[in-house]
Structures are given as structure tokens and as C-alpha cells.
Write a protein that holds these residues in place. Sequence first.
Motif, PDB file in Angstrom:
ATOM      1  N   ASN A   4       0.859  -1.331  -0.052  1.00 28.52           N
ATOM      2  CA  ASN A   4       0.056  -0.118  -0.007  1.00 28.52           C
ATOM      3  C   ASN A   4       0.763   1.190  -0.122  1.00 28.52           C
ATOM      4  O   ASN A   4       0.445   2.273   0.355  1.00 28.52           O
ATOM      5  CB  ASN A   4      -1.113  -0.015   1.169  1.00 28.52           C
ATOM      6  N   THR A   5       2.043   1.245  -0.483  1.00 29.05           N
ATOM      7  CA  THR A   5       2.808   2.581  -0.458  1.00 29.05           C
ATOM      8  C   THR A   5       2.168   3.357  -1.901  1.00 29.05           C
ATOM      9  O   THR A   5       1.513   2.849  -2.530  1.00 29.05           O
ATOM     10  CB  THR A   5       4.354   2.330  -0.716  1.00 29.05           C
ATOM     11  N   SER A   6       2.787   4.379  -1.824  1.00 33.87           N
ATOM     12  CA  SER A   6       2.222   5.467  -2.899  1.00 33.87           C
ATOM     13  C   SER A   6       2.564   5.079  -4.225  1.00 33.87           C
ATOM     14  O   SER A   6       1.743   5.098  -5.179  1.00 33.87           O
ATOM     15  CB  SER A   6       2.716   6.836  -2.688  1.00 33.87           C
ATOM     16  N   ALA A   7       3.534   4.363  -4.593  1.00 31.81           N
ATOM     17  CA  ALA A   7       3.819   3.728  -5.882  1.00 31.81           C
ATOM     18  C   ALA A   7       4.112   2.269  -5.823  1.00 31.81           C
ATOM     19  O   ALA A   7       5.111   2.092  -5.393  1.00 31.81           O
ATOM     20  CB  ALA A   7       5.216   4.496  -6.485  1.00 31.81           C
ATOM     21  N   VAL A 318      -2.467  13.942 -10.656  1.00 26.52           N
ATOM     22  CA  VAL A 318      -1.850  12.827  -9.861  1.00 26.52           C
ATOM     23  C   VAL A 318      -1.289  13.490  -8.256  1.00 26.52           C
ATOM     24  O   VAL A 318      -0.991  14.425  -8.495  1.00 26.52           O
ATOM     25  CB  VAL A 318      -0.720  12.012 -10.295  1.00 26.52           C
ATOM     26  N   HIS A 319      -1.812  12.949  -7.338  1.00 26.72           N
ATOM     27  CA  HIS A 319      -1.293  13.482  -5.833  1.00 26.72           C
ATOM     28  C   HIS A 319       0.141  13.812  -6.095  1.00 26.72           C
ATOM     29  O   HIS A 319       0.885  12.822  -6.267  1.00 26.72           O
ATOM     30  CB  HIS A 319      -1.769  12.564  -4.926  1.00 26.72           C
ATOM     31  N   PRO A 320       0.538  15.016  -5.337  1.00 32.58           N
ATOM     32  CA  PRO A 320       2.099  15.245  -5.366  1.00 32.58           C
ATOM     33  C   PRO A 320       2.917  14.355  -4.745  1.00 32.58           C
ATOM     34  O   PRO A 320       4.071  14.085  -5.103  1.00 32.58           O
ATOM     35  CB  PRO A 320       1.998  16.820  -4.964  1.00 32.58           C
ATOM     36  N   ASP A 321       2.404  13.663  -3.599  1.00 37.98           N
ATOM     37  CA  ASP A 321       3.095  12.911  -2.704  1.00 37.98           C
ATOM     38  C   ASP A 321       3.730  11.629  -3.595  1.00 37.98           C
ATOM     39  O   ASP A 321       4.430  11.051  -3.378  1.00 37.98           O
ATOM     40  CB  ASP A 321       2.348  12.672  -1.484  1.00 37.98           C
ATOM     41  N   ALA A 322       2.753  11.308  -4.558  1.00 38.95           N
ATOM     42  CA  ALA A 322       2.941  10.076  -5.452  1.00 38.95           C
ATOM     43  C   ALA A 322       4.283  10.390  -6.102  1.00 38.95           C
ATOM     44  O   ALA A 322       4.887   9.165  -6.665  1.00 38.95           O
ATOM     45  CB  ALA A 322       1.735   9.753  -6.282  1.00 38.95           C
ATOM     46  N   LYS A 323       4.502  11.480  -6.800  1.00 37.51           N
ATOM     47  CA  LYS A 323       5.718  11.955  -7.436  1.00 37.51           C
ATOM     48  C   LYS A 323       6.945  11.317  -6.615  1.00 37.51           C
ATOM     49  O   LYS A 323       7.855  10.800  -7.245  1.00 37.51           O
ATOM     50  CB  LYS A 323       5.757  13.250  -7.843  1.00 37.51           C
ATOM     51  N   ASN A 329       1.183   7.241   2.001  1.00 30.22           N
ATOM     52  CA  ASN A 329       0.730   5.950   1.660  1.00 30.22           C
ATOM     53  C   ASN A 329      -0.590   6.298   0.653  1.00 30.22           C
ATOM     54  O   ASN A 329      -1.683   7.174   1.100  1.00 30.22           O
ATOM     55  CB  ASN A 329      -0.005   5.511   3.066  1.00 30.22           C
ATOM     56  N   ALA A 330      -0.692   5.700  -0.171  1.00 32.00           N
ATOM     57  CA  ALA A 330      -2.029   5.928  -1.365  1.00 32.00           C
ATOM     58  C   ALA A 330      -3.205   5.428  -0.821  1.00 32.00           C
ATOM     59  O   ALA A 330      -4.227   6.232  -0.963  1.00 32.00           O
ATOM     60  CB  ALA A 330      -1.562   5.018  -2.692  1.00 32.00           C
ATOM     61  N   GLY A 331      -3.330   4.492  -0.056  1.00 30.05           N
ATOM     62  CA  GLY A 331      -4.302   3.993   0.503  1.00 30.05           C
ATOM     63  C   GLY A 331      -5.029   5.067   1.556  1.00 30.05           C
ATOM     64  O   GLY A 331      -6.216   5.427   1.599  1.00 30.05           O
ATOM     65  N   GLN A 332      -4.200   5.533   2.330  1.00 31.89           N
ATOM     66  CA  GLN A 332      -4.420   6.774   3.288  1.00 31.89           C
ATOM     67  C   GLN A 332      -5.165   7.812   2.594  1.00 31.89           C
ATOM     68  O   GLN A 332      -6.053   8.420   3.086  1.00 31.89           O
ATOM     69  CB  GLN A 332      -3.298   6.880   4.080  1.00 31.89           C
ATOM     70  N   ARG A 333      -4.347   8.373   1.453  1.00 25.27           N
ATOM     71  CA  ARG A 333      -4.976   9.526   0.894  1.00 25.27           C
ATOM     72  C   ARG A 333      -6.325   8.907   0.270  1.00 25.27           C
ATOM     73  O   ARG A 333      -7.070   9.936   0.101  1.00 25.27           O
ATOM     74  CB  ARG A 333      -3.982   9.863  -0.395  1.00 25.27           C
ATOM     75  N   PHE A 334      -6.449   7.914  -0.181  1.00 29.00           N
ATOM     76  CA  PHE A 334      -7.636   7.527  -0.836  1.00 29.00           C
ATOM     77  C   PHE A 334      -8.887   7.676   0.328  1.00 29.00           C
ATOM     78  O   PHE A 334     -10.023   8.090   0.040  1.00 29.00           O
ATOM     79  CB  PHE A 334      -7.705   6.157  -1.147  1.00 29.00           C
ATOM     80  N   THR A 335      -8.758   6.960   1.580  1.00 27.13           N
ATOM     81  CA  THR A 335      -9.582   6.852   2.542  1.00 27.13           C
ATOM     82  C   THR A 335      -9.816   8.440   3.183  1.00 27.13           C
ATOM     83  O   THR A 335     -10.917   8.826   3.753  1.00 27.13           O
ATOM     84  CB  THR A 335      -9.337   6.071   3.716  1.00 27.13           C
ATOM     85  N   ASP A 336      -8.768   9.400   3.014  1.00 24.66           N
ATOM     86  CA  ASP A 336      -8.914  10.756   3.482  1.00 24.66           C
ATOM     87  C   ASP A 336      -9.526  11.428   2.489  1.00 24.66           C
ATOM     88  O   ASP A 336      -9.875  12.925   2.742  1.00 24.66           O
ATOM     89  CB  ASP A 336      -7.576  11.205   3.570  1.00 24.66           C
TER      90      ASP A 336
END
Length: 557
Positions: A4-7, A318-323, A329-336
Motif C-alpha cells: 500500500n505504498t504510494s507507488a 496525480v497527488h503530488p506525494d505520489a511523485k 500512503n496511497a491507501g490513506q490518501r484515498f480514505t482521506d
Amino acid sequence: MTPNTSAPSRRSFLASTAVAAAVTGGMPLLAACGGSGSGSKEGTTSGKDAQKVLPAFVAQNVVTPDIASKNGSAAGFTSKMSLAELKTSVPQKLGKGSTIKIMSPFWGSPPKSSNPYYSAMNKVIGAELVWQNQDGNTYDEKLGAVLASSDMPDVVVIPSWNMGGKIPSAIISKFADLGPYLSGDKVKEYPNLAAIPSDAWQYAIFGGKLRGLPQPAPTVTGIVPFYRKDVFDKEGYELPTSAEEFLALAKDITNAKAKVWACDDMKWTAFNIFGVLSGGEKPLGWNLVDGKLIYRVETDEYLEALEWTRKLYAAGVVHPDAKAVNQGNAGQRFTDGQVLMYNQNISDWWGKMAEQATQNKDFRISGMDIFGHDGGDPELWAGSPAGIFAFINKKASKAVIHDVLAAANVTAAPYGTKEYMLTNYGVEGTHYTVKDGTPVKTDKGNTEVLNAYVMLASPAPTIAHPDFPDIAKEQVQWQQRMGAFTKKSSFFGLQITEPARYTNLSNDFEQLEDDVVRGRKKISDMQQAVSDWKSQGGGKLRDWYKKLLDDNGSAQG
């Protein structure tokens, strides 16, 4: 290796499957023509040679799923659970009292060795299993050292993503041939092992011998493009049906000032919508096209998928943190609610619903169907029929081998049986309680019933969530729809050991992919890398694979 990491990496997708199995008590969502090379440390085994060593398949009829497997999907269970109606699949303990030391990857904090869960499992098995759990995130390092030592445990669990470098050769030289115990009708002594699909057993053949106890996996892609259904419904967003529509929708959704972006890194979904050959295991990246073997990185589809993902980043959707690849955490950004779409292993479908059930009652996750980039049907490629294997030390006595198989016969029990409940949930009253037909783990269950025994062997792929039966239904139906568009590449289902000189040849592509889509490298840099790959051994590796195919045929042959 952090799920579940961003990339997401190939490894994190595979690992998240095992973690989901272990943490939730669910099943891993980690499933002829001539042959040769049975004694070699490189090559493969198929056709008649494979048939000689494969266990007989005897379908399990103890329980009947609510949704039968179709198009490479898992089977689904959607009805409430009744402990009184649980079946017995192991009527008598088969173990003879051996003590068995098992090394296995573990994600989280291992429980004390003397705990009620381990004791109950060992009692049913009839043997003393002693777990030497190792940190799953650094398992590579430990594995190499243990396989090189003279003091190896009785059983070593090896996930497919840990089979790089010299590991395949070590598997062939260090682990027992299980054929004398399981080939043909011999497997019938262990009925739950006999019910494991033949594709999974085929994939457990290393160096011409049946060496692994497999965890079967659905062959349909496990990478789902998830979206926030609750937000989509509220805002009236329509699901895209082409790459162009996805980008248009992403621009419409994104509002950086409000800290809302359309998506996280979507590279793995891009590979699917553009029909790129699988990157899950190296042999799956090869396919025979018009008489010539083509590797995934050589295809136009590969470059097109990278270019489209690059456009998403360039458009600012794309969320800047994904870069940053590993930021947040991609999953956390999704639930947030910071991103409304992301891709991850199908296990997140239930995982996120369960996580948010008490935090956001309006939260709803769903998976969009994969579409062809041009709006037509997708062209998807089958993944490996198994993802994790348990191997028995070739120095083990016959008694120990028998007891390991007895243990695996318990852990491979199907959903709806007493053995499955014990393996995945522990002891009723101690590790879980049942409320309204739903088993709920206690604190003790959450700390003790983790990824130990489930790593030994598993039944045919199953999805069951008594707490969210609708999610189980959606997952299986999604797999079945995607399975209808799934093809098998030339080396599907064959466990192939490449010559050692080529082992690291394509290791740098994943990092370069990430750099290209984020704009740090150019498409031309990838084209140059492919050219270098060919000249540095890719061309010779193609010849090696072509001869392998000519000599052995495919698994389906």
C-alpha cells in the motif's frame, strides 16, 4: 517491501496479498506438449514429464461455494457463517508426532511460540510445528544466508517475489522431491492437497521435481483500479471507458486548492488498459507473436502505457506525494478523500471497507472494470497460478516429510470447514467470537492468529467476507468479468529457471518506468534502455526462451 505504498511495485502487490491473508484471516488472493530438462538447474518441465510428477486432481466436495469459480476467478462465499454447520475435512489427525522447524516471512510482530493458537493447530495436525518467523520486509537477506548454511530448518517458505538471484538454483539443490509422496494417486492420502488446482502444482515443479507446496492464486489480474463510489455517486461522476475519458475525468475531479486530486500513481492500471504483457514474473513477460518471441518492454503497448501515465502526472491530476514514490500512503490518501482513484491489490476492496466501517459510515470503495485504452475490450494477461511456496529440506526424514504434508492437509482445508476456521481464526471464544453469523477476532486473535500456518499451503482461491458479503460478491464478479478478457502468454503456468547470467538483466526497468512517468526521464531513455537490454543479453535470452518453447511446448499444449 511495504504494501500500500504510494507507488506500488510488483513486490508490494504480491506481498499485500499474503498480508491480507494473514491479517484478516481471509484466503490469499495470492491458482500438454512434450518436455525435457527434468534434471537441469535451468529450464522448465511440461508435457509428459510434468504429468509424471503432478498429483491427481480430486475436486473437494465437502462444501459448495455460493459463487463458483469462473474465468480464472476465486470461488465466492456470501452467506452467513454458522459454526454448527461447519464441515469436517480432516476426520482424523494424520501427523505422527514429529517436531518440525519452519522458517517463514512474517509481517507484524510474531506471537510467543507457546500460545493457544499454535497449540490448537499442532494438536489437530498431530505434530509439533515450531515457527521461526522472519521479518517479511527484509526476508531476502535472511533467506540467502539460511539457504547457504548447513543448518537449514525442516521447511522454508519462499514467496515468488523472493526468488531472484541464486534462490531458484538453491531450491533445486536444497529441497526435497515430493513426488514420491504426492504424485499421481499418492496425493489422495491428503484429500485437501488433492483438491489444489493442477495449475498450481504445475507451478511448483522446480528442476523437474515437485518440490513446492503451493498457495494457489486466481490467474486474473489482482490489480484493481479502485474509486470512491460514495463520492462518485454524490458528484455524478461517470466511470471512464477509455484512456482519453479517464484523463478528462481526472482533470474534472482535480482541485488542488481543495487538496483533492483525481488519482494516485496509475502505472499498473495503465499496463492493463494498454494490454501490456505481465510484469509479475519474468517468464510471463514473453509471448510468441507471429513466430517470434517478444518481451514486454519491446512492445508499443509498453511505451504507450508509460506515455499515458506520464500525461496524468504532467496534467497535475496525480497527488503530488505520489511523485516522490515512497512519500506517504496511497491507501490513506484515498480514505482521506485526497485522491478518488488508486490501484492496489484486490484485497484492499474488503480491507478499506473494514477499516472505514467505524470511521466513515458513508465510505464506499468499488473497483472499476478495466477498459481497453481505445474504448474497446481490454486485453489482459493471466498471472501465475501460485505465489508462495513451502519447501521441505531434502535432509528431512520420511517421518518429517509425512508430518509436514499432514500439516499442509489441514491448512489447505476449504472455507466452510472446522479446519479452515481454526487455521484462519483460531479457537472460538479465545481468538474470535461469532456475532450475527460473522466471526470477529478478539484482541488475542489479532495478535496470535497471524501469518504462520496460512503460509504452509492453501486451498483453491476463495473469497469470503462474512462481515461484508456484498464485497466478496463484487470481488468475485469483477474477477469473472476481467477473466473473460484474459489470455495466457506462452509460458503461463511454467516454473522457469533462467540461466544465472541473465538473472539481473531486466532489474532496472521498474525504476526507470517510475522515472519516466514522473517526468524525470524521457521515453527515449526507455527506448535506449531496451536497446541496451537487447545488446547486453536480451537477444540471447530470447533465443534461450525460444528453444525452451520449441523443446517443451507450453503448459497448455
